[in-house]
Structures are given as C-alpha cells and as structure tokens.
Design a protein around this motif. Structure first.
Motif, short mmCIF file in Angstrom:
data_model
loop_
_atom_site.label_atom_id
_atom_site.label_comp_id
_atom_site.label_asym_id
_atom_site.label_seq_id
_atom_site.Cartn_x
_atom_site.Cartn_y
_atom_site.Cartn_z
N LEU A 18 20.34 -6.63 10.92
CA LEU A 18 20.47 -5.14 9.76
C LEU A 18 20.14 -3.88 11.35
O LEU A 18 20.32 -2.82 10.51
N ALA A 19 20.53 -4.55 12.41
CA ALA A 19 20.67 -3.77 13.17
C ALA A 19 22.19 -2.33 13.31
O ALA A 19 22.44 -1.53 13.01
N LEU A 20 23.29 -3.90 12.67
CA LEU A 20 24.56 -4.12 12.78
C LEU A 20 24.42 -2.67 10.93
O LEU A 20 25.31 -1.44 11.09
N MET A 21 24.15 -2.96 10.21
CA MET A 21 24.24 -2.60 8.65
C MET A 21 23.60 -1.60 8.85
O MET A 21 24.31 -0.43 8.12
N VAL A 22 22.29 -1.15 9.56
CA VAL A 22 22.04 0.84 9.30
C VAL A 22 22.38 1.42 10.25
O VAL A 22 22.44 2.85 9.90
N GLY A 23 22.18 0.59 11.83
CA GLY A 23 23.49 1.69 12.86
C GLY A 23 24.45 2.60 11.65
O GLY A 23 24.69 3.39 12.02
N LEU A 24 25.28 1.38 10.71
CA LEU A 24 27.02 2.53 10.90
C LEU A 24 25.90 3.04 9.36
O LEU A 24 26.81 3.91 9.10
N ALA A 25 25.56 2.80 9.16
CA ALA A 25 25.08 3.09 7.71
C ALA A 25 24.97 4.74 7.51
O ALA A 25 24.82 5.26 7.36
N LYS A 26 23.79 4.48 8.77
CA LYS A 26 23.08 6.15 8.97
C LYS A 26 23.96 6.94 9.57
O LYS A 26 24.20 7.93 10.09
N GLY A 27 24.34 5.93 11.41
CA GLY A 27 25.43 7.03 12.39
C GLY A 27 26.37 7.21 11.89
O GLY A 27 26.95 8.28 11.93
N GLY A 28 26.84 6.51 10.59
CA GLY A 28 28.58 6.38 10.01
C GLY A 28 28.49 7.85 8.69
O GLY A 28 29.39 8.26 8.20
N ILE A 29 27.60 7.72 7.83
CA ILE A 29 27.69 8.57 7.26
C ILE A 29 26.01 9.13 6.95
O ILE A 29 26.95 10.02 6.56
N MET A 30 24.91 8.64 6.97
CA MET A 30 23.91 9.52 6.38
C MET A 30 24.25 10.89 7.19
O MET A 30 23.97 12.24 6.53
N THR A 31 23.72 10.56 8.78
CA THR A 31 23.70 11.57 9.84
C THR A 31 24.89 12.62 9.70
O THR A 31 24.76 13.62 10.42
N ALA A 32 26.16 11.90 9.98
CA ALA A 32 27.13 12.50 9.70
C ALA A 32 27.46 13.23 8.48
O ALA A 32 28.90 14.30 9.30
N GLY A 33 27.33 13.35 7.44
CA GLY A 33 27.32 14.59 6.62
C GLY A 33 27.57 15.77 6.90
O GLY A 33 28.31 16.24 6.01
N GLY A 34 26.45 15.84 8.02
CA GLY A 34 26.12 17.77 8.40
C GLY A 34 26.88 18.28 9.05
O GLY A 34 27.87 19.76 8.44
N LEU A 35 27.84 17.66 9.00
CA LEU A 35 29.33 17.76 10.44
C LEU A 35 30.09 18.48 9.36
O LEU A 35 31.34 18.96 9.52
N PHE A 36 30.43 18.09 8.03
CA PHE A 36 31.67 18.15 6.80
C PHE A 36 30.94 20.20 6.07
O PHE A 36 32.43 20.28 5.10
N LEU A 37 29.90 20.09 6.52
CA LEU A 37 29.42 21.35 5.23
C LEU A 37 30.32 22.77 5.60
O LEU A 37 30.80 22.45 4.52
N THR A 38 30.66 22.99 6.66
CA THR A 38 30.61 23.53 6.89
C THR A 38 32.40 23.61 7.04
O THR A 38 32.85 25.08 6.01
N PRO A 39 32.95 22.37 7.82
CA PRO A 39 34.46 22.73 6.97
C PRO A 39 34.79 23.25 6.12
O PRO A 39 35.68 22.98 5.00
N VAL A 40 33.96 22.26 4.89
CA VAL A 40 34.29 21.73 3.43
C VAL A 40 34.07 22.92 2.28
O VAL A 40 34.97 23.63 1.73
#
Length: 420
Positions: A18-40
C-alpha cells in the motif's frame, strides 16, 4: 508457537504494498499535477481557471463513482481492480503529455479519476481496517507518509525535468514510472483479507483472551443507515470538505511561487519540502491519534495550520520563510489522509465502515469540484493568491468547530443506544 510469533505478520507486507502504491500514485502523480499548471498555461495559452476546470471534472467523476467503487471493492478481486485502476490513473496522466488543447485534460481526467478512487482513496483504508486490529493509526500514518516520502524525491525531480526536458516529457515519464513499479507490487503483496492467507488480522488474537467471540469486538459501531442521518456525519462531511479545500492549495504552491518571482526549479524544491512535511506529519498524526485520540489530533492540526497561512500572507517573498511555511503546510495537510479514515472509525466504529467512509469522502470530491477551479479563477481574475490564503485560514477555524460538533453527535448516538 514461538517461531510463529517471531514471523513478520503478513499485514506488514500488505502495508508495504500500500505504501508503494499510494506513495507513488500520490507523490508522483496527484500532488505533482500542480507543477505543470504554469508551464502548460504559458505554453498553450490557456487561462489558469480554464485549465484547472479539469480538477472540477475529476471531482464530479469521483463523487459519482465513489459509491460504486465501495461496492466493487467488496465484490471483486482487489488485485485485479487495483491493476486496472493504476493503468487508468497513471496511463491517463502520461497521456497529458501528448495534448495540445485543454480538452485533452478534460477528457483524460475522467479515467484518471476513476483509477485514483481505488488507488489513493478507497483501497488503503479498507485494507488497513481488514488487516490491522492493532496499530491501526500507525498503519494509516505510514501509508500516508509514503506519499510524502516519494513526493520529496519525485517533486524536485519533476521540477528539474520540466525545466530541462519540458512538461510533455515529464508527464509521460512520471506516468510510465508509476505503472512499471506499482503493477508488480500490487500483484505480489496485496490481499483483501487475512482469511486469504489463512491468518487473523494483526492484533485479533489479543481479543481472544476475553472469551470465545472476538468478532463482536471487531465489528463495534453504528450501521451506515444510522450514521448517514446523524449530526456527526454532517459535521464530518464539513470537515472533509474544508480539509480537502485546504489541501487543494498544494496544487497551486508551484504557480504561487512563480507568481511572486521564483522559478520552476525553486517551486519543485518547495514542493519537495511540502512532501517532507507530509511525510513527518503523516507519521506524527498516526501516532498522535493512537495516543490522544482523533478529536484532539484534528483540532491540533487545524490550529497549527494557521501558522503557515500567516507566514505566506506576510513573508512569502523571503525564500527561507517560504520554504518553512510550505513544509509546515505539508505537515498539516498530511492530516487529510490520516485523520479522514481515523475520524470515521472514531465516530462510527467499523461495523459498516466501508459504506460510511465511501459516502463521507464525497466531501472530498465536492471540495475538489468547487475549490480547485475556484482557486484557479481567483488567480486568473486577481493575479494574486492572497484571497485564497485568507479562505484557507477561515476553513481551518471552521474545521475546529466541525470536529467538536461531530464528537458531540457521537455522544448522542451512544446515549440513544445506537453504538453497539
């Protein structure tokens, strides 16, 4: 007997998965989404409010699909569900890298949201509830902390990749990376219940000391029918709505940083600090809940959250203060993943936990539907983040009262003999 006691209980392997799944899905996808807002928005000439409407669509999809997801988890093989879910979530995130129009985000956020429901919201609390009758708070804390751990690594990396390789490459890289690691992890470690391994839940054997009916202790609480009509449930919905709206600010941290003069690399590093705060906070809130209870921990989290809000309103132009404030904010936002499930258990028990929690987290979906695009349009219209920060501070105060009211409602349920 002694050898069996020394063995690592399989519950910990489930938690690792669960830690690997949730960690990567959240840390690598969900919370990373904000980094793309200004460049996009800058590259494609899309308004911030228009782009962030995809968050609202995601939340509508989440709200509609949550009750269905709860039933599917109860009915079907959890591993098959999670493999399909991670392909939907991470695969859709990767597809953003090929888009040239805002409609691409509107389209692919639908399967991304459906997958995310299973991977980041439903599976963890349900599986931990099944496997951990002891150390439940610690297990939830570790799972949520994993998002901070992986986010602390992946967020600065994503910021650097966007700076050097572009936002398209970074979307694709993160999406593929998450699928490659999470799919085999799910297949190897995840099992729905201890019975599938011929085991009891961790800590269940301690219940046997009392007498011959350990299961009665395990299913203590109120029915979903009673819970959904109670004042406690409505107060919990308000808490979920506000705490998610507060956490939604995380999607704007990088664009906020760039709005006041910092660059994408600094923004990525700041988000890394946010994730470190989340990591520490998730562990702290899990242990705190075990020691002082979900109620006191939730109130403490909301009062502490006022500190970074004040700092970001007054001293955001100081890089050191900005990073400290963002790290504290991340610490507080860890309470979303940790306190949501634990408050639900504290208020309603686990008699029909899955049904109650899957309905309560609609507050999360409604918040995403309203807060995320609202923040985007506030920025688009005012070109400032000050109003958002004031709103976040107010919601933290509201949540203190919501928690107090929720536990007053629980006392009413107990007095009425509905808690059993």
């Amino acid at each position: 007997m002694n050898q069996q006691k020394k063995k690592i209980h399989y519950a910990w392997w489930v938690l690792l998965g669960l830690a690997l799944m949730v960690g990567l899905a959240k840390g690598g996808i969900m919370t990373a989404g904000g980094l793309f807002l200004t460049p996009v928005t800058e590259d494609l000439g899309i308004g911030m409010g228009n782009l962030t409407l995809y968050f609202s669509i995601s939340s509508i999809v989440t709200m509609i699909f949550l009750p269905i997801a709860g039933k599917m988890i109860a009915k079907y093989d959890i591993r098959k569900l999670l493999v399909v879910a991670i392909i939907l979530q991470a695969g859709s995130f990767a597809m953003f890298g090929f888009m040239n129009s805002v409609w691409g985000w509107y389209l692919f956020c639908i399967p991304m949201s459906i997958g995310s429901i299973f991977v980041t919201q439903m599976a963890g609390p349900v599986l931990i509830n099944n496997w951990f009758k002891k150390h439940n708070g610690l297990a939830v804390g570790i799972m949520v902390a994993s998002g901070g751990l992986f986010g602390a690594i992946l967020q600065p990396m994503a910021g650097n990749l966007i700076n050097s390789e572009g936002w398209r490459y970074t979307y694709i890289f993160l999406g593929v990376l998450v699928m490659v690691i999470v799919i085999p992890t799910v297949i190897l470690t995840i099992r729905k219940s201890p019975g599938q391994k011929g085991l009891q839940a961790l800590g269940a054997e301690e219940v046997k000391v009392e007498d011959t009916t350990p299961k009665e202790v395990v299913v203590k609480g109120v029915t979903a029918k009673v819970a959904l009509k109670s004042s406690s449930f409505y107060a919990l919905l308000i808490f979920f709505f506000c705490v998610t709206s507060i956490g939604s600010f995380g999607q704007y941290v990088s664009s906020f940083a760039m709005n006041i003069g910092y660059d994408i690399v600094f923004a990525g590093s700041a988000m890394g600090g946010w994730q470190i705060g989340t990591l520490i906070g998730a562990l702290a809130f899990g242990m705190l809940t075990d020691k002082i209870g979900a109620k006191n921990t939730a109130i403490f989290a909301m009062l502490l959250g006022l500190v970074p809000v004040i700092m970001l309103i007054t001293v955001a132009d100081n890089a050191t203060m900005f990073n400290i404030a963002i790290a504290i904010f991340g610490f507080v936002v860890a309470s979303i993943g940790t306190l949501g499930p634990l408050l639900t258990t504290a208020l309603f028990g686990n008699k029909e936990y899955g049904q109650i929690y899957s309905t309560a987290v609609m507050g999360l979906a409604i918040a995403g539907m309203v807060a995320l695009p609202a923040y985007g349009y506030i920025v688009q219209i005012t070109e400032s983040y000050t109003a958002i920060l004031y709103a976040v501070g107010i919601m933290m105060v509201v949540n203190v009262f919501a928690v107090i009211l929720a536990f007053k409602g629980k006392k009413k349920l107990e007095k009425a003999g509905l808690w059993s």
